[in-house]
Design a protein around this motif. Structure first.
Motif, PDB file in Angstrom:
ATOM      1  N   VAL A 116       0.862  -1.181   0.000  1.00 12.33           N
ATOM      2  CA  VAL A 116       0.000   0.000   0.000  1.00 12.33           C
ATOM      3  C   VAL A 116       0.901   1.234   0.000  1.00 12.33           C
ATOM      4  N   ARG A 117       0.825   1.981  -1.046  1.00 14.44           N
ATOM      5  CA  ARG A 117       1.712   3.134  -1.242  1.00 14.44           C
ATOM      6  C   ARG A 117       3.153   2.761  -0.932  1.00 14.44           C
ATOM      7  N   GLY A 118       3.538   1.621  -1.509  1.00 17.24           N
ATOM      8  CA  GLY A 118       4.944   1.210  -1.410  1.00 17.24           C
ATOM      9  C   GLY A 118       5.306   0.524  -0.110  1.00 17.24           C
ATOM     10  N   GLN A 119       4.348   0.400   0.817  1.00 17.64           N
ATOM     11  CA  GLN A 119       4.696  -0.231   2.098  1.00 17.64           C
ATOM     12  C   GLN A 119       3.919  -1.516   2.278  1.00 17.64           C
ATOM     13  N   LYS A 120       4.530  -2.424   3.027  1.00 19.69           N
ATOM     14  CA  LYS A 120       3.848  -3.665   3.355  1.00 19.69           C
ATOM     15  C   LYS A 120       2.582  -3.328   4.156  1.00 19.69           C
ATOM     16  N   MET A 121       1.510  -4.070   3.892  1.00 26.58           N
ATOM     17  CA  MET A 121       0.287  -3.813   4.656  1.00 26.58           C
ATOM     18  C   MET A 121       0.480  -4.370   6.066  1.00 26.58           C
ATOM     19  N   SER A 122       0.241  -3.573   7.069  1.00 21.82           N
ATOM     20  CA  SER A 122       0.350  -4.129   8.423  1.00 21.82           C
ATOM     21  C   SER A 122      -0.488  -3.316   9.392  1.00 21.82           C
ATOM     22  N   LYS A 123      -0.956  -4.027  10.414  1.00 25.48           N
ATOM     23  CA  LYS A 123      -1.798  -3.372  11.423  1.00 25.48           C
ATOM     24  C   LYS A 123      -1.013  -2.259  12.082  1.00 25.48           C
ATOM     25  N   SER A 124       0.295  -2.528  12.361  1.00 24.04           N
ATOM     26  CA  SER A 124       1.062  -1.517  13.090  1.00 24.04           C
ATOM     27  C   SER A 124       1.241  -0.245  12.263  1.00 24.04           C
ATOM     28  N   LEU A 125       1.315  -0.383  10.931  1.00 27.65           N
ATOM     29  CA  LEU A 125       1.438   0.825  10.104  1.00 27.65           C
ATOM     30  C   LEU A 125       0.067   1.476   9.863  1.00 27.65           C
ATOM     31  N   GLY A 126      -0.969   0.766  10.220  1.00 26.91           N
ATOM     32  CA  GLY A 126      -2.328   1.310  10.070  1.00 26.91           C
ATOM     33  C   GLY A 126      -2.731   1.497   8.617  1.00 26.91           C
ATOM     34  N   ASN A 127      -2.178   0.657   7.752  1.00 25.11           N
ATOM     35  CA  ASN A 127      -2.488   0.842   6.320  1.00 25.11           C
ATOM     36  C   ASN A 127      -3.183  -0.377   5.710  1.00 25.11           C
ATOM     37  N   VAL A 128      -3.878  -1.132   6.554  1.00 29.67           N
ATOM     38  CA  VAL A 128      -4.549  -2.340   6.058  1.00 29.67           C
ATOM     39  C   VAL A 128      -5.827  -1.934   5.314  1.00 29.67           C
ATOM     40  N   ILE A 129      -5.914  -2.350   4.072  1.00 32.45           N
ATOM     41  CA  ILE A 129      -7.041  -1.903   3.234  1.00 32.45           C
ATOM     42  C   ILE A 129      -8.247  -2.823   3.434  1.00 32.45           C
ATOM     43  N   ASP A 130      -9.366  -2.206   3.713  1.00 36.48           N
ATOM     44  CA  ASP A 130     -10.614  -2.914   3.998  1.00 36.48           C
ATOM     45  C   ASP A 130     -11.396  -3.131   2.695  1.00 36.48           C
ATOM     46  N   PRO A 131     -11.552  -4.366   2.261  1.00 35.62           N
ATOM     47  CA  PRO A 131     -12.238  -4.603   0.991  1.00 35.62           C
ATOM     48  C   PRO A 131     -13.669  -4.112   0.983  1.00 35.62           C
ATOM     49  N   SER A 132     -14.311  -4.180   2.144  1.00 39.71           N
ATOM     50  CA  SER A 132     -15.705  -3.773   2.190  1.00 39.71           C
ATOM     51  C   SER A 132     -15.835  -2.264   1.923  1.00 39.71           C
ATOM     52  N   ALA A 133     -14.921  -1.490   2.509  1.00 43.36           N
ATOM     53  CA  ALA A 133     -14.946  -0.040   2.260  1.00 43.36           C
ATOM     54  C   ALA A 133     -14.639   0.236   0.782  1.00 43.36           C
ATOM     55  N   CYS A 134     -13.740  -0.524   0.223  1.00 39.53           N
ATOM     56  CA  CYS A 134     -13.377  -0.321  -1.195  1.00 39.53           C
ATOM     57  C   CYS A 134     -14.560  -0.623  -2.100  1.00 39.53           C
ATOM     58  N   ILE A 135     -15.279  -1.685  -1.746  1.00 41.47           N
ATOM     59  CA  ILE A 135     -16.433  -2.052  -2.569  1.00 41.47           C
ATOM     60  C   ILE A 135     -17.500  -0.969  -2.470  1.00 41.47           C
ATOM     61  N   GLY A 136     -17.651  -0.419  -1.248  1.00 38.08           N
ATOM     62  CA  GLY A 136     -18.587   0.690  -1.065  1.00 38.08           C
ATOM     63  C   GLY A 136     -18.195   1.878  -1.942  1.00 38.08           C
ATOM     64  N   GLN A 137     -16.926   2.098  -2.053  1.00 39.09           N
ATOM     65  CA  GLN A 137     -16.443   3.258  -2.793  1.00 39.09           C
ATOM     66  C   GLN A 137     -16.419   3.032  -4.309  1.00 39.09           C
ATOM     67  N   TYR A 138     -15.986   1.839  -4.713  1.00 38.00           N
ATOM     68  CA  TYR A 138     -15.725   1.615  -6.154  1.00 38.00           C
ATOM     69  C   TYR A 138     -16.683   0.630  -6.808  1.00 38.00           C
ATOM     70  N   THR A 139     -17.611   0.100  -6.091  1.00 32.40           N
ATOM     71  CA  THR A 139     -18.554  -0.942  -6.492  1.00 32.40           C
ATOM     72  C   THR A 139     -17.853  -2.304  -6.532  1.00 32.40           C
ATOM     73  N   VAL A 140     -18.674  -3.345  -6.474  1.00 27.92           N
ATOM     74  CA  VAL A 140     -18.125  -4.712  -6.474  1.00 27.92           C
ATOM     75  C   VAL A 140     -17.301  -4.926  -7.734  1.00 27.92           C
ATOM     76  N   ASP A 141     -17.915  -4.647  -8.880  1.00 29.70           N
ATOM     77  CA  ASP A 141     -17.217  -4.941 -10.129  1.00 29.70           C
ATOM     78  C   ASP A 141     -16.017  -4.023 -10.330  1.00 29.70           C
ATOM     79  N   GLY A 142     -16.162  -2.783  -9.884  1.00 26.76           N
ATOM     80  CA  GLY A 142     -15.051  -1.851 -10.030  1.00 26.76           C
ATOM     81  C   GLY A 142     -13.833  -2.364  -9.280  1.00 26.76           C
ATOM     82  N   PHE A 143     -14.062  -2.798  -8.044  1.00 28.17           N
ATOM     83  CA  PHE A 143     -12.921  -3.235  -7.247  1.00 28.17           C
ATOM     84  C   PHE A 143     -12.360  -4.564  -7.751  1.00 28.17           C
ATOM     85  N   ARG A 144     -13.249  -5.448  -8.170  1.00 24.93           N
ATOM     86  CA  ARG A 144     -12.797  -6.721  -8.755  1.00 24.93           C
ATOM     87  C   ARG A 144     -11.933  -6.439  -9.981  1.00 24.93           C
ATOM     88  N   TYR A 145     -12.450  -5.550 -10.834  1.00 21.69           N
ATOM     89  CA  TYR A 145     -11.721  -5.257 -12.077  1.00 21.69           C
ATOM     90  C   TYR A 145     -10.345  -4.687 -11.744  1.00 21.69           C
TER      91      TYR A 145
END
Ligand code: MSP
Length: 762
Positions: A510-539
């Motif tokens: 994520v932005r060049g860094q490993k995803m990790s809880k400690s870095l607070g950069n773990v991407i939530d798929p559900s939020a992404c789907i809300g933002q970009y739609t199911v198909d958008g995020f899948r694509y």
């Protein structure tokens, strides 16, 4: 890391008792007087030699030649642990193949109920004689040519027709062996195509697509210690796209399994941290995974939880089979254990770190997770004995681990020492797991437990023979060794063949860094789907994810890709070509052969109709698309398939733009013919794109195909034709009323500054 193995103690025992000594020992376990913990120092040299000698026979396991019927002899005859394959001294260390379960169980404990012989033994629990002869090695099924009424491409009419016309290959229905035959037909055209070309070599079992060929596709089962994130979804989407594509090809019955991995220390610790019990935490997290996968339209057919009784039963049976075949022994084990990765690591895979208080500690150099020195008495699996069989399996199946860089990585690992594997933990340390059958002081290692999920979903130990080994596992690169070394070895040890294919992908940063809880950069798929739609995020994930290398995620990139490829290029094309202003009757218009006549070679023939050389070149590109996409799917290069489609969408937009159909006068007969032909060709392209995109963006593809009035039974990949009218064949769509939903196919996204970060608390 050191393993004090019982078979090493035979060296000691042989010196004092003579070579018959091991026969006097129960079940190959050390005699009571033999120390389990530290071997005598003066024996180290001998023990070392003994260990090397035991690391596996040099001759590979003999398998029946391809196509030969499986022998009625059970697998132990080819088992590397089988005495007949070991030098004399090792016979005594290895366990006998018949009968394999000791009358006297190790350490005086009663044999587990499911392995008890005689009256009362559960019929299903006997590892040998499972239904379907599934304990014997069978070569992978040969490719069956699909019985078909379609024209045989090798017959003159098919081959010559293809040679005569560039589009004939695409317009003709796919031949009995669509990939190979169509590849041959299109080969002369490839040089002229601008799309990237896949290799023409076809060979994997995945292409063995005779009707009725079964296949189990799987995702890894997800650790139930935290909510789903982007990486999990990516594993699942890759498998989902393959499963859907296979269904659309009509390749035969398919199952698609996923689930949650619920045992082990990390779950036990996560539950403690969350102030709850492991079963409660697992129930909650497992539901989150099920929900996230369902929300992302992951079309799994089986969801397994390792806490389910059906799985626990399968694991106990599997353990019993390992024990019965002599693949386990008890030894004292010490080494660096990494709880987040749930494995022991050798010194060579460790690095030192210093914390803010100046304390130094060791971490896994690959994952950065902290390790702790652990010393335990464990059951050990004779992994070292499987080095040669594993190498042979890989040599014989060069696509067993795919893509190739990962195959090479596994071969490289197998070139090194392959120490035996600790497969249990002391129950006093790990209570949250399946107890070792017959030894309540030990818990089965979470990876053995987890890997068996692939068998439990297909009904092991009863009905798995109907599916196994037709299994393709999609896994991330971090769990490659577990799948490509430990799992096949464990399977061989119980007399089952390895899975057909292990499809490996890299990771998302994520932005060049490993995803990790400690870095607070773990991407939530559900939020992404809300933002970009199911198909958008899948694509986005499937379009940008490259299995061979890590990919970087950032929101701006998602917006850019989706706006340009789905909203503008694909959606815009549909919108423009179906606009009532140019197609007031809202029907699938007719193709005019006089406007777009069939020609032998568009570079040499002077255009007779209204289509230009560029138009011919473009339709050749689209004609070759189904074949290319199929080939890329087979090569686990879904991103390349999408790249080809995106390129053809751009070319189709170019075609439409070039001819400015909105400038043509529908009331003028000649112009009307050309106008309808332009729209017809464009809708034909859109129909091909929509059909090919179904495995990746199912909802959007459905909307697109419905708008084009393509019926559900006309959406299969095996009978996908393009522009049949060019070859003088009827087009079933001509004159059809188009679908009524004229809404926007994919809405443009606003540039977002909001980051889709996971912040759920468990
Ligand atoms: N429970 C084990 C698998 C057992 S399978 C018998 C496990 N679980 S996991 O939840 O940690 O990972 C599941 C999948 O997610 C793996 O394929 C892993 O590679 C994938 N990913 C985890 N983080 C990832 C990224 N950052 N990027 C892409 N995929 C990654 O391992």
């Amino acid at each position: 890391m050191r393993v004090n193995q019982p078979h090493l103690h035979y060296g000691f025992l042989e010196q004092s008792l003579g070579t018959n000594a091991p026969q006097q020992l129960p079940w190959g376990m050390p005699a009571p007087q033999a120390p389990l913990a530290a071997p005598a120092p003066h024996l180290f040299v001998y023990l070392f030699i003994s260990d090397r000698a035991l690391s596996g026979p040099k001759q590979p396991i003999r398998l029946p030649p391809r196509g030969e019927a499986p022998t009625s002899r059970p697998f132990p005859h080819r088992n590397p642990l089988s005495p007949q394959r070991l030098p004399a001294r090792q016979h005594q260390a290895a366990l006998p193949s018949h009968p394999t379960f000791p009358e006297q169980p190790p350490h005086g404990s009663a044999p587990p109920a499911h392995l008890r012989r005689g009256p009362g033994a559960a019929a299903a629990a006997a590892p040998r004689g499972l239904p379907g002869g599934s304990t014997t090695w069978r070569p992978p099924p040969r490719r069956q040519p699909a019985p078909s009424s379609r024209p045989d491409p090798r017959r003159p009419h098919g081959a010559r027709a293809a040679a005569r016309s560039p589009l004939a290959a695409a317009a003709a229905p796919p031949p009995a062996r669509p990939l190979r035959a169509a590849a041959a037909m299109l080969r002369p055209l490839r040089r002229r195509l601008s799309v990237p070309q896949p290799p023409l070599r076809r060979r994997s079992s995945a292409s063995a697509s005779g009707p009725g060929r079964r296949l189990l596709l799987s995702t890894p089962i997800f650790y139930a210690n935290g909510p789903p994130h982007l990486g999990h979804l990516y594993s699942a989407l890759l498998a989902d796209a393959l499963h859907r594509q296979r269904g659309l090809r009509g390749a035969g019955p398919g199952r698609f399994s996923t689930g949650t991995d619920e045992h082990g220390l990390k779950i036990q610790q996560a539950a403690a941290e969350a102030g709850t019990s492991p079963p409660e935490l697992c129930a909650r997290v497992s539901a989150l995974f099920r929900q996230a996968l369902t929300q992302a339209a992951v079309s799994f057919t089986d969801f397994i939880r390792t806490s389910e009784p059906r799985h626990q039963r399968a694991v106990c049976h599997f353990w019993g089979a390992l024990q019965e075949r002599g693949a386990l022994y008890k030894g004292s084990y010490e080494g660096w254990y990494c709880t987040p990765d749930e494995c022991f690591l050798p010194e060579s895979q460790l690095a030192e770190r210093t914390d803010s208080q100046g304390r130094t500690y060791k971490v896994s150099s690959e994952t950065g997770h902290e390790v702790h020195w652990t010393k335990e008495e464990n059951y050990m699996f004779r992994l070292s004995a499987f080095r040669d069989p594993l190498q042979k399996w890989l040599r014989d199946n060069p696509r067993a681990v795919f893509p190739n860089p990962f195959y090479q990585r596994v071969l490289h690992w197998l070139g090194d020492d392959l120490p035996d594997l600790s497969v249990s933990r002391e129950r006093s340390r790990l209570q949250w797991g399946i107890p070792v059958p017959g030894d309540s002081t030990q818990t089965i290692y979470v990876w053995v437990d987890a890997l068996v999920n692939y068998l439990s979903v297909v009904g092991y130990p009863e009905t798995h023979g109907e599916w196994w080994p037709a299994a393709h596992h999609v896994v991330g690169k971090d769990i490659l060794k577990f799948h490509a070394v430990y799992w096949p070895a464990l399977l061989m040890a119980v007399g089952l063949p390895p899975p057909e294919q292990i499809l490996v992908h890299s990771h998302w940063t994520v932005r060049g860094q490993k995803m990790s809880k400690s870095l607070g950069n773990v991407i939530d798929p559900s939020a992404c789907i809300g933002q970009y739609t199911v198909d958008g995020f899948r694509y986005f994930l499937l379009r940008q994810g490259v299995p061979e290398r890590d990919c970087d995620y950032y929101d701006e990139k998602v917006v850019k890709v989706l706006n340009s490829e789905l909203a503008d290029a694909l959606g815009g094309l549909l919108n423009r070509s179906t606009a009532l202003s140019i197609n007031p009757s809202n029907t699938y218009p007719y193709f005019s052969e006089s406007c777009f006549p069939k020609i032998l070679d568009y570079r040499e023939t002077k255009a007779l109709g209204r289509a230009s050389a560029e138009d011919y070149e473009f339709v050749v590109s689209v004609a070759s698309l189904p074949l290319q996409v199929a080939s890329y799917f087979e090569d686990f290069q879904i991103y390349k398939a999408l790249e080809c489609i995106a390129l053809c969408v751009r070319q189709t937009n170019g075609f439409f733009q070039r001819h400015r159909p909105w400038k043509l006068n529908r009331n003028h007969p000649a112009e009307k013919l050309w106008l309808d032909t332009i729209i017809h060709v464009t809708l034909e392209c859109l129909r091909v794109f929509g059909t090919l995109l179904q495995p990746v963006i199912p909802c959007t593809a459905d909307k697109l195909l419905s708008r084009l009035a393509v019926e559900p039974e006309e959406r299969g990949l095996s009978n996908l034709t393009f522009l049949p009218r060019y070859n003088g064949k009827p087009c079933p769509f001509e004159g059809r009323q188009l679908g009524s939903d004229t809404g926007i196919l994919f809405h443009r996204l606003e540039k977002s500054s909001q980051h889709q970060i996971e912040n759920r608390r468990l």
